[in-house]
Design an enzyme around this catalytic site. Structure first.
Site, PDB file in Angstrom:
ATOM      1  CE  LYS A   1      -2.813 -44.567 -80.410  1.00 51.58           C
ATOM      2  NZ  LYS A   1      -2.356 -43.704 -81.464  1.00 51.58           N
TER       3      LYS A   1
ATOM      4  CD  GLU B   1      -2.948 -59.376 -85.975  1.00 53.27           C
ATOM      5  OE1 GLU B   1      -3.670 -58.587 -85.306  1.00 53.27           O
ATOM      6  OE2 GLU B   1      -2.734 -59.251 -87.190  1.00 53.27           O
TER       7      GLU B   1
ATOM      8  N   GLY C   1       1.254 -45.448 -82.991  1.00 57.71           N
ATOM      9  CA  GLY C   1       1.816 -46.769 -82.682  1.00 57.71           C
ATOM     10  C   GLY C   1       3.284 -46.910 -83.075  1.00 57.71           C
ATOM     11  NE  ARG C   2       3.330 -44.806 -89.096  1.00 50.31           N
ATOM     12  CZ  ARG C   2       2.001 -44.714 -89.088  1.00 50.31           C
ATOM     13  NH1 ARG C   2       1.272 -45.615 -88.458  1.00 50.31           N
ATOM     14  NH2 ARG C   2       1.383 -43.715 -89.702  1.00 50.31           N
TER      15      ARG C   2
ATOM     16  CD  GLU D   1       1.277 -48.911 -89.846  1.00 53.03           C
ATOM     17  OE1 GLU D   1       1.478 -48.386 -88.741  1.00 53.03           O
ATOM     18  OE2 GLU D   1       0.898 -50.087 -89.965  1.00 53.03           O
TER      19      GLU D   1
ATOM     20  CG  HIS E   1      28.417 -63.344 -98.344  1.00 52.75           C
ATOM     21  ND1 HIS E   1      29.467 -63.832 -99.088  1.00 52.75           N
ATOM     22  CD2 HIS E   1      28.959 -62.491 -97.434  1.00 52.75           C
ATOM     23  CE1 HIS E   1      30.604 -63.319 -98.622  1.00 52.75           C
ATOM     24  NE2 HIS E   1      30.324 -62.498 -97.625  1.00 52.75           N
TER      25      HIS E   1
ATOM     26  CE  LYS F   1      -5.577 -53.563 -88.229  1.00 60.19           C
ATOM     27  NZ  LYS F   1      -5.583 -52.417 -87.342  1.00 60.19           N
TER      28      LYS F   1
HETATM   29  O1  LIG Z   1      -0.919 -51.160 -80.577  1.00 64.38           O
HETATM   30  P1  LIG Z   1      -2.072 -51.714 -81.326  1.00 64.38           P
HETATM   31  O2  LIG Z   1      -3.315 -50.899 -81.144  1.00 64.38           O
HETATM   32  O3  LIG Z   1      -2.312 -53.149 -80.932  1.00 64.38           O
HETATM   33  O4  LIG Z   1      -1.767 -51.670 -82.856  1.00 64.38           O
HETATM   34  C1  LIG Z   1      -0.699 -52.380 -83.421  1.00 64.38           C
HETATM   35  C2  LIG Z   1      -0.370 -51.913 -84.803  1.00 64.38           C
HETATM   36  O5  LIG Z   1      -1.494 -52.048 -85.648  1.00 64.38           O
HETATM   37  C3  LIG Z   1      -1.571 -50.938 -86.536  1.00 64.38           C
HETATM   38  O6  LIG Z   1      -2.608 -50.111 -86.101  1.00 64.38           O
HETATM   39  C4  LIG Z   1      -1.880 -51.320 -87.946  1.00 64.38           C
HETATM   40  O7  LIG Z   1      -1.136 -52.372 -88.394  1.00 64.38           O
HETATM   41  C5  LIG Z   1      -0.224 -50.244 -86.371  1.00 64.38           C
HETATM   42  O8  LIG Z   1      -0.242 -48.927 -86.751  1.00 64.38           O
HETATM   43  C6  LIG Z   1       0.020 -50.472 -84.925  1.00 64.38           C
HETATM   44  O9  LIG Z   1       1.340 -50.211 -84.577  1.00 64.38           O
END
Ligand SMILES: O=P(O)(O)OC[C@H]1O[C@](O)(CO)[C@@H](O)[C@@H]1O
Length: 530
Positions: free
Chosen positions: A189, A195, A247-248, A333, A364, A492
């Site tokens: 987003k 990452e 995002g979620r 979240e 199990h 972060k």
């Molecule tokens: O889509 P992005 O901006 O890479 O963010 C990934 C994720 O990181 C967060 O902002 C925080 O972990 C989430 O809410 C989001 O889904």
């Protein structure tokens, strides 16, 4: 804040749930919601008529219906970020106007859906054999969960999901792919998530190392179109979405592209239709017949009313094995907040810890604690009436029997007399007593079951939208903002500051003794892979 629920808990006391069935032959159907072809059965909980009335009254006092209307109509209910919350617009397939700041967002939503479908069709008929979605959190968990859930509908290229910054994730994935026939989808987003950007750059370098041009090999899904272009992805390969998609909550739009490529545009539309059907149900159904509302109220009763700190999601549906992870982000979240909308400390607990595994595997592993541990874990079972594998119906019969047996066992338990009778032929006297006590199940442990005909795209859409609205209702009752996530920021920031200390570019300074010791260990052992 939850005084009514405390009073109800005192009234109910040590009452056994089974007695409610003995007293009321209609209990199962009275305390179930039958809607959209699915059945949500919460009769194996302590909820009875007066308690349900109190729970519904609480939701009404909190203004759930008004807040829902505000959300669907584009009001900026995400107050800390000044944003509307409109993931529901992404599945508003009829295109009825939805206004944000006076402008209808639907033409753009539908145009983007069209563009996604054109691209998905093109790719599904192309030489591309592997699609790698690079994203994390909401840009990974939804499509990864749903692609697995809808495996029987998967007739497109293979889809892989790389999320972790641990190089092992992308390395293990790329080993399975051919650079000439692999497409990368960079899903972010913000297009800044460390990452994702690290993995995206590694993917680019991998293509270059194999002498393959990156042209046409990258697609971006992002709200930050210019950042995607700066990364080298041309505008016509970027699928944008607005900041009113959290995002979620984003798998219904461009972030769902990998799912659409896997199962095809038609199945993806069926998934959207399922979500839209749940939206209408949530907005229109009377409280007692409202599945999302009742699912949320069961959650509030168990967490805020009875103080159960966790809840287990237990899908007896192996293809939902990523659902617990997906729901962990969706629920924790969203509702893992310590302050209310106005910034004051919450006077009750925030949302619960959500965890789980598919049955029967969980049986199990951790069901021992669920049955005999000292903490009560409310269980949310999920079950399809039929499996996709018609030739393996006997497997499905066993799955069903196990699922139903677990909720029955949790409620009934096993008393000392029955436990004694189980071992009376083997032990006598004190030893019989001791052995029997180990075989006692306290029972009276609450569970709910969501049962549906078959895990098809439309049903999956209904289930995911159901949980989204559950989170919304719980958030409104707790008076928290379910749509921000400030709690992820501190880690972060500290990780960014630690980066140069890890590489050795900067001396380790200003760190606590533990952090300094751990860094020292890394420095002394960093070469150990050789
Ligand atoms: O889509 P992005 O901006 O890479 O963010 C990934 C994720 O990181 C967060 O902002 C925080 O972990 C989430 O809410 C989001 O889904």
């Amino acid at each position: 804040m939850f005084d009514d629920l405390k009073k109800q808990a005192a009234r109910i006391g040590e009452r056994r749930i089974e007695t409610l069935f003995q007293d009321d032959a209609q209990r199962a159907s009275t305390f179930s919601v039958d809607a959209l072809g699915m059945l949500f059965d919460y009769s194996k909980t302590q909820i009875d008529a007066p308690l349900r009335d109190d729970l519904i009254a609480m939701a009404q006092r909190a203004g759930v219906a008004e807040r829902a209307k505000a959300m669907f109509s584009g009001e900026k209910i995400n107050e800390t970020e000044g944003r509307a919350v409109l993931h529901t617009a992404l599945r508003n397939l009829d295109g009825d106007a939805v206004l944000v700041d006076g402008a209808d967002v639907m033409p753009e939503v539908l145009e983007t859906l069209d563009r996604m479908e054109t691209l998905a069709k093109e790719l599904r008929g192309s030489a591309i054999k592997d699609v790698v979605n690079i994203g994390i959190g909401g840009s990974d968990l939804g499509p990864a969960m749903a692609t697995l859930a809808l495996a029987p509908y998967h007739d497109g290229p293979r889809c892989h999901f790389v999320s972790n910054v641990d190089g092992a994730d992308i390395a293990d994935t790329l080993r399975k792919c051919d650079p000439e026939t692999t497409l990368f989808i960079v899903a972010s987003k913000t297009f800044t998530t460390i990452e994702t950007m690290t993995n995206a750059r590694t993917a680019k370098a991998w293509l270059a190392a194999h002498g393959t041009s990156a042209d046409g090999k990258f697609i971006a899904l992002s709200s930050a179109v210019e950042k995607a272009e700066a990364f080298g992805i041309p505008a016509d390969r970027v699928f944008g979405f607005e900041d009113w998609v959290g995002g979620r909550y984003s798998m219904w739009g461009p972030i769902g592209l990998s799912l659409m490529i896997a199962v095809g545009p038609q199945a993806f539309r069926a998934f959207l239709r399922g979500g839209q059907a749940m939206d209408r149900h949530f907005l229109n159904a009377a409280p007692e017949e409202n599945m999302a509302l009742m699912l949320a109220l069961v959650g509030i009763w168990h967490n805020q009313g009875l103080g159960y700190a966790t809840r287990a999601v237990l899908p007896y549906d192996n293809r939902l094995s990523r659902l617990p992870a997906y729901l962990q982000q969706l629920e924790m979240e969203s509702n893992g907040k310590g302050v209310s909308m106005d910034g004051a400390d919450l006077t009750s607990h925030s949302g619960p810890v959500v965890w789980g595994e598919p049955g029967t595997n969980g049986q199990h592993a951790f069901y021992q604690l669920i049955h005999q541990g000292t903490r009560v874990v409310p269980c949310e079972f999920m079950l399809a009436a039929a499996g996709h594998e018609e030739d393996l119906e006997h497997h499905h019969h066993l799955l069903v029997a196990n699922c139903l047996a677990q909720s029955e066992a949790l409620m009934r338990g096993r008393g000392l007399d029955e436990a004694r009778s189980k071992v009376a032929d083997k032990f006598k006297g004190d030893e019989l007593e001791r052995q029997a006590r180990h075989r006692v199940f306290p029972g009276n442990r609450p569970s709910t079951t969501l049962i549906y005909p078959l895990l098809d795209p439309e049903t999956l859409g209904k289930i995911i939208a159901l949980y989204e609205h559950r989170v919304f209702v719980e958030g409104v009752i707790l008076n928290i903002n379910s749509y921000d996530q400030w709690g992820v920021e501190l880690g972060k920031e500290l990780a960014t500051a630690l980066g140069p200390m890890v590489t050795g570019e900067q001396a380790v300074e200003g760190k606590d003794g533990s952090t300094a010791q751990l860094l020292d260990y890394v420095h002394r052992n960093a070469g150990s892979q050789a």
